[in-house]
Design an enzyme around this catalytic site. Structure first.
Site, PDB file in Angstrom:
ATOM      1  CB  THR A 315      79.118  41.370 107.194  1.00 24.15           C
ATOM      2  OG1 THR A 315      77.750  41.121 107.517  1.00 24.15           O
ATOM      3  CG2 THR A 315      80.000  40.481 108.062  1.00 24.15           C
ATOM      4  NE  ARG A 316      74.299  47.587 110.171  1.00 21.65           N
ATOM      5  CZ  ARG A 316      73.478  47.888 109.158  1.00 21.65           C
ATOM      6  NH1 ARG A 316      73.951  48.018 107.947  1.00 21.65           N
ATOM      7  NH2 ARG A 316      72.190  48.032 109.366  1.00 21.65           N
ATOM      8  CG  HIS A 320      71.319  34.960 105.889  1.00 19.22           C
ATOM      9  ND1 HIS A 320      70.930  34.190 106.961  1.00 19.22           N
ATOM     10  CD2 HIS A 320      71.074  36.259 106.242  1.00 19.22           C
ATOM     11  CE1 HIS A 320      70.447  34.965 107.919  1.00 19.22           C
ATOM     12  NE2 HIS A 320      70.533  36.229 107.518  1.00 19.22           N
ATOM     13  CG  HIS A 323      75.514  37.490 103.206  1.00 19.97           C
ATOM     14  ND1 HIS A 323      74.481  37.186 104.045  1.00 19.97           N
ATOM     15  CD2 HIS A 323      75.348  38.790 102.856  1.00 19.97           C
ATOM     16  CE1 HIS A 323      73.720  38.252 104.215  1.00 19.97           C
ATOM     17  NE2 HIS A 323      74.211  39.238 103.500  1.00 19.97           N
ATOM     18  NE  ARG A 409      70.406  47.902  94.973  1.00 21.79           N
ATOM     19  CZ  ARG A 409      69.365  48.386  95.651  1.00 21.79           C
ATOM     20  NH1 ARG A 409      69.327  48.196  96.975  1.00 21.79           N
ATOM     21  NH2 ARG A 409      68.399  49.035  95.063  1.00 21.79           N
TER      22      ARG A 409
END
Length: 692
Positions: A315-316, A320, A323, A409
């Site tokens: 992740t960058r 939330h 996630h 995605r």
């Protein structure tokens, strides 16, 4: 056989073991580098090389090159590989025995460890140590002194990220920056010259002048931005790449709207260098040091915890609730432990800074089961390369000891191209990863698009909701989240954690309380400075934030007095203005800039610098060149047309008209006050100043 004889024999075999390993890892290295890497003198190295060649373990061939220190190339033979394996096993057996004896001496009991051949469970592929490019501590101290006399290259932030992952094994099997042959193979078919899968070119880009000062075979010192020597590199290749070809092959289009294509054409050096790297020390990080792990440190942690399966989440962005549900599902699906592995190197311009993101991660980490979840930071310079980047991320996570990887995605997608279309299809990354999954040795877990089902008060995968027409489906996009933060609107608890929202609001308060930059651009005499002065007075009248005017003439006098008017110097002048504006914006002030700024690429670079901290408002003062000449009181246009002023914007040098500025103002037959008021109205509409 006496004790001294045994000690001498084992020491000799250890040196031979280190020599064979070094030749295998860095066959192009000079003898000086090789001797330092294995911790022996040059005389002792020659003795070992003679014995190795006479025994058929190593082949030495002559190289054409001016550097006397690198006249030979070394290659380990099949017999040498077998001997290296034998010596490796022998070395490990002896170290285990030494450890067992020490353990018994200290505790009075055997350690319980068994020799390597009976410990195959421990040495599973994702748990066994992987090769690093660092030399030993003692060798590093010697090499650091010697490297102090070498020609130096000061690394850029992106190059420091690349070098760190080269040295610590994150980019295994790379032994350094790619050769030209490897580079071409990566571009054409995602493979190194030996056929190994590798999708992303890793090269040392430098200026033409620096490249011209080097000789093939020469060693150079690689330094960080404070001058600390991190590694040495033997330059084996030097070439000028076709960057348009690289953009097409790697990123799918030669389009400057892609951040990495823009970097290629407008920031990267013109020449590429390739060659093996010898690591001296890792880059120093003063932030979140306890969260930064090398691949071998993570593998050791997994061994200690008994984790055989590990799924990595890349992740960058802040985490939330969607996630969290996604990662829970991925771990359950793979029946694996979870590694939250965010990127803290270089990401997409405009992303939330990594300091804020890591604070957000730490704020919600206790919402995960501690026994099956860990977090580590990855100092990677992302390329936003979509499908290729997904494969690259998978290989990097495999090197870190992970067995599974979540592919999202539009994974690592850069957004829209210059035509307003997505660079990559939503599932292109998953398709390419799946195609190479077996060869990579790491399994993909598909990213599920999670949405909130209000009636059931839970997150569900959108594709798994059978009663879509009968339930209320809620979701907040990244764009909508940014809008709510900018305008100080409510962010519902079903979407994010209160702790995360609190951190985001600390860093990104409502726009009306943030710093921002207004950047005027236009021909000389267009009225930029006059409007900028009027705008400054209006904003100071409103109060609330400090206002600074960075007018072209003022900056030339106080910040760039030594610069001329060549393209290079004009670019540097605008970059300086951009740097000062970004600092003003970061600290909550308003920067008003009024240079000519004729080049679109430079204006874009300034925009990216500023948008790391706040809004950038480009205002094109669209006065015609004819009107500017008519207004010219200094006679500059007349002198330019007579050829007495060289490289004059609009006459003998081009002006890139802004294609999509936030505001375009016409000044002909329009009062200055009206022009400044147009800017005020625009700032109000963007939420940067509160409407009274």
């Amino acid at each position: 056989m006496g004790l001294s004889t045994i000690k001498s024999t084992s020491e000799h075999e250890d040196q031979m073991f280190r020599l064979l390993r070094q030749v295998d890892q860095s066959p192009e290295a000079s003898q000086r580098v090789m001797a330092a890497a294995i911790g022996v003198s040059l005389g002792r190295l020659n003795g070992l090389l003679k014995q190795a060649t006479e025994g058929g373990l190593v082949e030495i061939t002559a190289r054409n090159g001016p550097d006397k220190r690198a006249r030979n190339a070394y290659a380990i033979t099949p017999r040498g590989q077998a001997e290296k394996e034998r010596l490796t096993t022998q070395f490990l057996h002896r170290k285990f025995a030494e450890y067992d004896a020490l353990h018994a001496e200290l505790t009075g009991a055997a350690s319980g460890h068994t020799p390597l051949n009976n410990r195959t469970k421990l040495m599973e592929h994702n748990l066994a140590p992987i090769p690093e490019l660092y030399v030993s501590y003692d060798s590093a101290q010697k090499l650091k002194v010697e490297a102090g006399e070498l020609v130096s290259h000061d690394l850029t932030p992106r190059q420091i990220c690349d070098l760190e992952l080269l040295m610590n094994g994150g980019f295994n099997p790379l032994k350094g920056f790619l050769s030209e042959e490897d580079y071409n193979g990566v571009l054409d078919n995602m493979r190194l010259a030996d056929g190994t899968l590798w999708p992303m070119p890793i090269n040392l880009d430098v200026s033409e002048d620096f490249a011209a000062s080097l000789e093939i075979g020469q060693d150079i010192a690689l330094r960080d931005q404070e001058g600390v020597i991190l590694a040495t590199m033997t330059v084996t290749d030097r070439w000028e790449p076709n960057k348009s070809r690289e953009a097409e092959k790697v990123f799918g289009a030669d389009d400057d709207a892609h951040p990495s294509v823009n970097y290629l054409h407008n920031q990267a050096g013109k020449i590429y260098l390739g060659g093996p790297v010898t690591g001296i020390q890792q880059p120093v990080h003063y932030d979140f040091r306890a969260r930064r792990d090398t691949p071998n440190e993570l593998r050791a942690y997994f061994r200690k915890m008994g984790w055989r399966k590990v799924v990595a989440f890349q992740t960058r962005n802040p985490l939330h609730r969607a996630h969290q549900e996604l990662t829970f599902r991925a771990a359950r699906e793979a029946q694996a432990n979870l590694l939250i592995h965010p990127v803290v190197g270089l990401t997409k311009p405009g992303d939330v800074d990594h300091f804020t993101r890591v604070r957000c991660y730490e704020a919600v980490l206790d919402k995960y089961p501690q026994s099956t979840t860990s977090m580590s930071l990855l100092n990677l310079a992302m390329r936003m390369g979509g499908p290729r980047e997904a494969v690259w991320h998978g290989l990097i996570r495999k090197n870190h000891g992970c067995t599974h990887f979540i592919v999202g995605r539009d994974h690592a997608g850069p957004g829209k191209n210059s035509k307003g279309e997505d660079f990559y299809g939503p599932y292109d990354a998953q398709d390419l990863f799946r195609e190479h999954e077996a060869e990579m040795g790491i399994e993909m877990v598909d990213f599920k698009h999670m949405v909130w089902v209000d009636e059931r008060a839970q997150y569900e995968a959108i594709d798994e909701i059978e009663d879509k027409d009968n339930v209320t489906i809620l979701n907040i996009s990244g764009t909508e989240l940014r809008r709510r933060l900018q305008e100080g609107l409510e962010i519902p608890e079903w979407f994010s954690f209160p702790e995360v929202v609190k951190e985001l609001r600390r860093t990104r308060p409502p726009r009306s309380k943030q710093g921002f930059t207004v950047f005027f651009t236009g021909f000389s005499g267009s009225g930029k400075s006059t409007i900028a002065n009027a705008l400054m007075v209006k904003l100071m009248e409103m109060g609330g934030r400090p206002v600074t005017l960075l007018d072209g003439d003022i900056v030339r006098k106080n910040l760039s007095s030594e610069l001329g008017f060549s393209k290079e110097h004009r670019d540097l002048n605008i970059r300086r203005i951009g740097y000062v504006a970004s600092e003003i914006t970061k600290n909550g002030g308003i920067a008003i800039c009024a240079p000519i700024a004729p080049y679109a690429t430079t204006r874009r670079a300034v925009r990216e610098d500023v948008e790391n901290f706040g809004a950038f408002v480009e205002v094109h003062v669209a006065t015609s060149i004819e009107e500017c000449e008519r207004r010219d009181r200094k006679g500059l246009y007349k002198l330019a047309r007579e050829g007495k002023i060289k490289e004059f914007t609009g006459i003998s040098d081009p002006y890139d008209v802004p294609e999509d500025p936030e505001l375009r103002v016409e000044t002909e037959n329009v009062a200055v006050d009206n022009c400044a008021h147009q800017v005020i109205l625009k700032l109000e509409s963007m939420g940067l100043i509160a409407a009274e």
